[in-house]
Design an enzyme around this catalytic site. Sequence first.
Site, PDB file in Angstrom:
ATOM      1  N   HIS A 121       0.844  -1.206   0.000  1.00 65.16           N
ATOM      2  CA  HIS A 121       0.000   0.000   0.000  1.00 65.16           C
ATOM      3  C   HIS A 121       0.871   1.245   0.000  1.00 65.16           C
ATOM      4  O   HIS A 121       1.982   1.222   0.525  1.00 65.16           O
ATOM      5  CB  HIS A 121      -0.931   0.002   1.217  1.00 65.16           C
ATOM      6  N   ASP A 123      -0.382   4.388   0.985  1.00 60.49           N
ATOM      7  CA  ASP A 123      -0.734   5.395   1.982  1.00 60.49           C
ATOM      8  C   ASP A 123       0.196   5.209   3.182  1.00 60.49           C
ATOM      9  O   ASP A 123       0.753   4.124   3.393  1.00 60.49           O
ATOM     10  CB  ASP A 123      -2.204   5.269   2.423  1.00 60.49           C
ATOM     11  N   ASP A 156       6.970   1.234   5.704  1.00 61.95           N
ATOM     12  CA  ASP A 156       5.538   0.914   5.733  1.00 61.95           C
ATOM     13  C   ASP A 156       4.758   1.877   4.862  1.00 61.95           C
ATOM     14  O   ASP A 156       4.349   2.919   5.329  1.00 61.95           O
ATOM     15  CB  ASP A 156       5.059   0.970   7.195  1.00 61.95           C
ATOM     16  N   GLU A 190      -4.797   1.374   3.507  1.00 59.59           N
ATOM     17  CA  GLU A 190      -4.533   0.236   4.396  1.00 59.59           C
ATOM     18  C   GLU A 190      -4.509   0.663   5.853  1.00 59.59           C
ATOM     19  O   GLU A 190      -5.003  -0.038   6.729  1.00 59.59           O
ATOM     20  CB  GLU A 190      -3.195  -0.433   4.035  1.00 59.59           C
ATOM     21  N   GLU A 191      -3.932   1.832   6.085  1.00 58.62           N
ATOM     22  CA  GLU A 191      -3.730   2.272   7.472  1.00 58.62           C
ATOM     23  C   GLU A 191      -5.039   2.579   8.196  1.00 58.62           C
ATOM     24  O   GLU A 191      -5.050   2.744   9.414  1.00 58.62           O
ATOM     25  CB  GLU A 191      -2.792   3.494   7.517  1.00 58.62           C
ATOM     26  N   ASP A 217       1.685 -10.100   1.157  1.00 56.10           N
ATOM     27  CA  ASP A 217       1.527  -8.721   1.642  1.00 56.10           C
ATOM     28  C   ASP A 217       2.674  -8.406   2.595  1.00 56.10           C
ATOM     29  O   ASP A 217       3.495  -9.266   2.908  1.00 56.10           O
ATOM     30  CB  ASP A 217       0.159  -8.608   2.357  1.00 56.10           C
ATOM     31  N   HIS A 459       5.459   3.737  11.891  1.00 58.06           N
ATOM     32  CA  HIS A 459       4.404   4.536  12.548  1.00 58.06           C
ATOM     33  C   HIS A 459       5.005   5.460  13.604  1.00 58.06           C
ATOM     34  O   HIS A 459       4.278   6.139  14.325  1.00 58.06           O
ATOM     35  CB  HIS A 459       3.328   3.660  13.216  1.00 58.06           C
TER      36      HIS A 459
HETATM   37 ZN   LIG Z   1       1.543  -1.116   6.237  1.00 58.79          ZN
END
Ligand SMILES: [Zn+2]
Length: 486
Positions: A121, A123, A156, A190-191, A217, A459
């Site tokens: 992903h 985002d 990520d 996704e987030e 994934d 994150h």
């Molecule tokens: Zn992710």
Amino acid sequence: MEKGKLALKLLGGIALVFLIVTVFNSLVIKSKQPVPHPTNIVINKDEAVQHLSKAITYKTVSYQDRSKFDFKEFEKFIAFLHETFPNVYERLEFEKVNDYALVFKWKGSDASKNPIGLTSHYDVVPVLSGTESKWEQDPFSGAVVDGKIWGRGTLDDKIGVIGILQAVDYLLSEGFKPERDIYLMFGFDEEIGGDEGANAIVDTLKDRGITFDYVLDEGGAIVENMVPGVSQPVGVVGISEKGSATAKLTIEGSGGHSSQPKDHTNIGRISSAIAKLEETQFNGDLRGPGEDLFEFVAPEMSFGMKYVFANKGIFEPLIEKILLRQPASAALIRTTIAPTIFQAGEQYNALPEKATAFINLRLMPGDSLAGVKSFIEKTIDDDDIKVTITGNEASKVSSIKGWQFTSIQQAARNVYGNAVVAPYLMFAGSDARQYDRISSNTYRFLPVQITSEDLNRMHGTNEQISVENYLRAIQFYAEVIKEANS
Ligand SMILES: [Zn+2]
């Protein structure tokens, strides 16, 4: 006297047999790691680095509140992909789903084989307000400093999007032709759950009757010193993810003045319910993906650990006891209980009419929502407390027996040599769950070798990836596509 001696001899004999059998078990336990065929894929480093660096500069941030999405940045990112990978766009079929989710289909030569899918992903999570100044490089700079690429998405999961596209671009330039269809699928939300991205992709492909042999994934990475007794780095491939549910405990009635309280107030009763749950806990049981993890790492362990795990049948209660000591390993073998919200009372001299607690639960594969609810009710044993539960059960558990898992393992070994690659249970959620609907297997693996410090940067602050790791991720994706051919 004679009898005592005989008993002693007999006991000694049994102990000796026990020792021989258990030592034998640990000596014959065979490695489950394929022999690596070192990769000969050579990636153009400067070009690849520049691509990821540039990808980071687009602020494709996901917000819980969808109205906050800045879709101009998403459009710019999509245009950037098109400019950067003209060959991929020319040679693969391309479509957008829901405007921003991206699907590429690389047609294979053998229609009798099921396709595989690589997903990721683009985002990213926002930079937490107040942490901006703690970043050594601007989070959207894509700065390349000291052999590292910096910013949101380097781990990520723009590394996945760019890494996969770089790999396909490389294979195209080499004249590689896939046998089975290869799908590349990139989500944009996704987030915040993937409802409009991955979920919409799955709906679209499901309508067309497409079913995958596997979808890969993001997920577990390769980490050093992760498993005690294993000197090599261990790469973990998620074969399932735990369920996430929230139980709400509510008690109502019997408020009144605080000058003459009952012995048991609403706050007291909810507190006592939570205390009972924490004391009781769900049963720890080494089974499923957690058990598989140890089956794969045990053969690589030092003798002492190998001895214990090779004789799991005998030592299981001991192993479980040890695993339950640390939150991270306890979560591998049981459904967890985390009280996260407690609401009661407004005034210091009034008993609250109502008290409510929310408990976040992460469910083991096999534990049902109904089963968890009845466990809670039984444990708290208070009929006045109403229990409701909402959420998801664990995803299905993918196979580790077929070529699908082995080919991912092989690709990782080809790139990371001595790393031990094992299945495991993911605690966090991902888009992979959505693909369960159209894929026989879903695997969750981020092909980079990182430290636990790096994991905290996902994150968090100072998200970064070394150039070396990024290049190996590209090699991995190319290898995994090649492995699906053989
Ligand atoms: Zn992710």
